[in-house]
Scaffold this active site. Structure first.
Site, short mmCIF file in Angstrom:
data_model
loop_
_atom_site.label_atom_id
_atom_site.label_comp_id
_atom_site.label_asym_id
_atom_site.label_seq_id
_atom_site.Cartn_x
_atom_site.Cartn_y
_atom_site.Cartn_z
N ASP A 141 0.83 -1.20 0.00
CA ASP A 141 0.00 0.00 0.00
C ASP A 141 0.86 1.25 0.00
O ASP A 141 0.53 2.25 0.64
CB ASP A 141 -0.91 -0.02 1.24
CG ASP A 141 -1.98 1.05 1.19
OD1 ASP A 141 -2.46 1.46 2.27
OD2 ASP A 141 -2.32 1.51 0.07
N LYS A 144 2.91 3.08 -6.03
CA LYS A 144 2.50 2.00 -6.96
C LYS A 144 3.65 1.53 -7.84
O LYS A 144 3.68 0.39 -8.24
CB LYS A 144 1.32 2.46 -7.82
CG LYS A 144 0.20 3.11 -7.00
CD LYS A 144 -0.16 2.30 -5.76
CE LYS A 144 -0.76 3.14 -4.64
NZ LYS A 144 -0.73 2.42 -3.34
N ASP A 169 -3.21 -2.92 -2.46
CA ASP A 169 -4.23 -1.89 -2.52
C ASP A 169 -4.08 -1.07 -3.81
O ASP A 169 -3.01 -1.05 -4.43
CB ASP A 169 -4.11 -0.96 -1.30
CG ASP A 169 -5.31 -0.01 -1.19
OD1 ASP A 169 -5.15 1.07 -0.60
OD2 ASP A 169 -6.40 -0.35 -1.70
N ASN A 170 -5.16 -0.41 -4.24
CA ASN A 170 -5.12 0.59 -5.31
C ASN A 170 -4.74 0.07 -6.68
O ASN A 170 -4.16 0.79 -7.48
CB ASN A 170 -4.15 1.73 -4.94
CG ASN A 170 -4.40 2.28 -3.57
OD1 ASN A 170 -3.55 2.21 -2.70
ND2 ASN A 170 -5.58 2.85 -3.37
N GLU A 199 -11.33 4.46 -1.10
CA GLU A 199 -11.72 4.84 0.26
C GLU A 199 -12.59 6.10 0.30
O GLU A 199 -12.27 7.10 -0.33
CB GLU A 199 -10.49 5.02 1.16
CG GLU A 199 -9.37 5.86 0.61
CD GLU A 199 -8.32 5.04 -0.11
OE1 GLU A 199 -8.63 3.96 -0.63
OE2 GLU A 199 -7.18 5.51 -0.20
O1 LIG Z 1 -5.17 4.29 -1.13
C1 LIG Z 1 -4.48 5.26 -1.81
C2 LIG Z 1 -5.13 6.24 -2.55
C3 LIG Z 1 -4.39 7.23 -3.22
C4 LIG Z 1 -5.11 8.26 -4.02
C5 LIG Z 1 -4.69 9.59 -3.99
C6 LIG Z 1 -5.39 10.54 -4.74
C7 LIG Z 1 -6.51 10.17 -5.47
F1 LIG Z 1 -7.19 11.11 -6.16
C8 LIG Z 1 -6.94 8.86 -5.50
C9 LIG Z 1 -6.23 7.90 -4.77
C10 LIG Z 1 -3.00 7.25 -3.13
C11 LIG Z 1 -2.33 6.27 -2.37
N1 LIG Z 1 -0.97 6.28 -2.27
C12 LIG Z 1 -0.36 5.33 -1.53
C13 LIG Z 1 -1.09 4.34 -0.90
N2 LIG Z 1 -2.44 4.29 -0.98
C14 LIG Z 1 -3.08 5.26 -1.71
MG LIG Z 2 -3.89 2.68 -0.50
#
Ligand SMILES: Oc1cc(-c2ccc(F)cc2)cc2nccnc12
Ligand SMILES: [Mg+2]
Length: 214
Positions: A141, A144, A169-170, A199
């Site tokens: 997580d 990426k 995740d993601n 989320e």
């Molecule tokens: O769960 C996540 C969501 C997002 C993220 C940021 C901005 C957006 F618009 C959409 C999604 C970034 C993340 N970076 C590291 C680990 N987890 C992440």
């Molecule tokens: Mg995440």
């Protein structure tokens, strides 16, 4: 200067959660991030999938890459069996500082070792520094573009055994296309996608569960 988003999240936990009660810490963060200020926790929708995969694996030694404020750290640690350990890696010192306090507020500090630094540097040191043989469960997580190199590093350092589970995740938002290609095309993994939402939003996202076949 003012407070940061992680610091405001910590304040919300200290105000609304009960010390030593992990579920109340999780609920306080989810409420704050849904109604006050979005933050990149795995959240309650994907969190239920994380809980069910974690319970199924019941790891003795787990690894989390990307602690942020410790929300998923608390979700994972609260479900570990007695004597099991969770190692969590965070690159950003300000995030790590808040995470330590949230993990301690939940009363889970004895199950969690938070290691500050870059996953690429730390993974090769895990065996010698922490006497780890294998990780039964890994939650990816963090950034990426580190998912593939860090997965390869875990393989090459002999930190995965037959049956080890990776949960990422993601994989849709922000997206990890290279990682999906890697685990879905590799004969060494059995992969499955769990569709969910980003989320606190209605945007699609999901978790990819990949079992290492040895
Ligand atoms: O769960 C996540 C969501 C997002 C993220 C940021 C901005 C957006 F618009 C959409 C999604 C970034 C993340 N970076 C590291 C680990 N987890 C992440
Ligand atoms: Mg995440």
């Amino acid at each position: 200067t003012g407070s940061s988003r992680p610091q405001r999240m910590l304040k919300a936990v200290q105000k609304n959660a009960t010390k030593g009660d992990p579920q109340s810490v999780i609920s306080a963060i989810d409420h704050y991030c849904r109604h006050k200020e979005w933050a990149m926790n795995v959240g309650d929708d994907k969190g239920l999938i994380l809980d069910s995969v974690l319970t199924e694996v019941n790891p003795s030694t787990a690894l989390e890459l990307g602690t942020y404020c410790g929300y998923s750290t608390v979700r994972i640690a609260r479900l570990l069996s007695p004597g099991s350990k969770l190692f969590t890696v965070e690159f950003n010192p300000a995030f790590a500082e808040v995470a330590r306090q949230i993990i301690a507020y939940a009363g889970l500090q004895d199950k969690v070792t938070l290691v500050e630094g870059s996953s690429g540097d730390l993974i090769p040191k895990m065996k010698e520094q922490f006497g780890i043989k294998y990780f039964d469960f890994v939650f990816l997580d963090h950034w990426k573009d580190r998912y593939v190199p860090d997965t390869k590093l875990l393989e090459d350092c002999g930190l995965l055994k037959k049956g080890s589970v990776l949960l990422a995740d993601n994989v849709i938002c922000p997206g990890a296309p290279e990682y999906l290609k890697y685990v879905r095309n590799s004969p060494r993994y059995e992969s499955r996608y769990y569709k969910s939402n980003l989320e606190y939003t209605k945007v699609e996202d999901g978790l990819e569960k990949s079992v290492f076949l040895g």
